[in-house]
Write a protein that holds these residues in place. Sequence first.
Motif, mmCIF file in Angstrom:
data_model
loop_
_atom_site.group_PDB
_atom_site.id
_atom_site.type_symbol
_atom_site.label_atom_id
_atom_site.label_comp_id
_atom_site.label_asym_id
_atom_site.label_seq_id
_atom_site.Cartn_x
_atom_site.Cartn_y
_atom_site.Cartn_z
ATOM 1 N N VAL A 66 0.847 -1.202 0.000
ATOM 2 C CA VAL A 66 0.000 0.000 0.000
ATOM 3 C C VAL A 66 0.880 1.250 0.000
ATOM 4 O O VAL A 66 0.662 2.177 -0.772
ATOM 5 C CB VAL A 66 -0.969 -0.004 1.200
ATOM 6 N N TYR A 67 1.900 1.265 0.865
ATOM 7 C CA TYR A 67 2.819 2.404 0.915
ATOM 8 C C TYR A 67 3.460 2.657 -0.444
ATOM 9 O O TYR A 67 3.531 3.793 -0.909
ATOM 10 C CB TYR A 67 3.895 2.163 1.980
ATOM 11 N N ASP A 68 3.940 1.595 -1.080
ATOM 12 C CA ASP A 68 4.623 1.745 -2.371
ATOM 13 C C ASP A 68 3.701 2.347 -3.425
ATOM 14 O O ASP A 68 4.147 3.121 -4.271
ATOM 15 C CB ASP A 68 5.178 0.403 -2.841
ATOM 16 N N ALA A 69 2.414 2.017 -3.364
ATOM 17 C CA ALA A 69 1.460 2.591 -4.316
ATOM 18 C C ALA A 69 1.175 4.057 -4.006
ATOM 19 O O ALA A 69 0.755 4.805 -4.881
ATOM 20 C CB ALA A 69 0.159 1.800 -4.298
ATOM 21 N N CYS A 70 1.433 4.456 -2.752
ATOM 22 C CA CYS A 70 1.083 5.815 -2.301
ATOM 23 C C CYS A 70 2.307 6.643 -1.951
ATOM 24 O O CYS A 70 2.207 7.638 -1.222
ATOM 25 C CB CYS A 70 0.167 5.720 -1.082
ATOM 26 N N VAL A 71 3.470 6.271 -2.443
ATOM 27 C CA VAL A 71 4.725 6.902 -2.056
ATOM 28 C C VAL A 71 4.744 8.400 -2.366
ATOM 29 O O VAL A 71 5.459 9.167 -1.709
ATOM 30 C CB VAL A 71 5.922 6.156 -2.693
ATOM 31 N N ASP A 72 3.955 8.852 -3.319
ATOM 32 C CA ASP A 72 3.935 10.278 -3.671
ATOM 33 C C ASP A 72 3.237 11.146 -2.626
ATOM 34 O O ASP A 72 3.374 12.366 -2.650
ATOM 35 C CB ASP A 72 3.252 10.483 -5.027
#
Length: 161
Positions: A66-72
């Motif tokens: 989830v974090y990797d998809a929302c890193v921005d």
Amino acid sequence: MSEYQDWSNAEKFFARSWSHIFYFWKLRQVMLANTVKNILKQRSSDDMSACVVDLGCGPGTNLFDVYDACVDFEQVQWFGLDLNQREAAMGAARSGYRVKERHMQPIHFMSGDIFKLPFADNSVDILISSEVVEHLPDPLPALREMQRVLKTGGYAMVTTP
């Protein structure tokens, strides 16, 4: 009649291949990540800060995806909580590596009880609890605790098999 019972035909679960099961598990992770990303995108530009908590996170497998998809979304605080101290420590070690080697924001892992969450009332924007509540002897107190910490208008994503 055969000498042995062919369980692969008798039981649907055993008829599935492990790759089939893995596919659905990974698909669930991708859908979860995309849902959180879409929720964060909808936030107003005035309030980009958010708190995301994964309850029963284990070593953080779902949470890292989830974090990797929302890193921005740099203003998001990420937390993983698990009753198992060893699992939470594994997640913390992986997060530490990612902070040091990849210069990513930390995901804060802690060991804790889903029935007594270490968060203030109305402090969490997004709660994730994937494949956890079905293991609780009585999930209602945990769901009430989730409601206590969740902000008004917040999101709770609770999945079961």
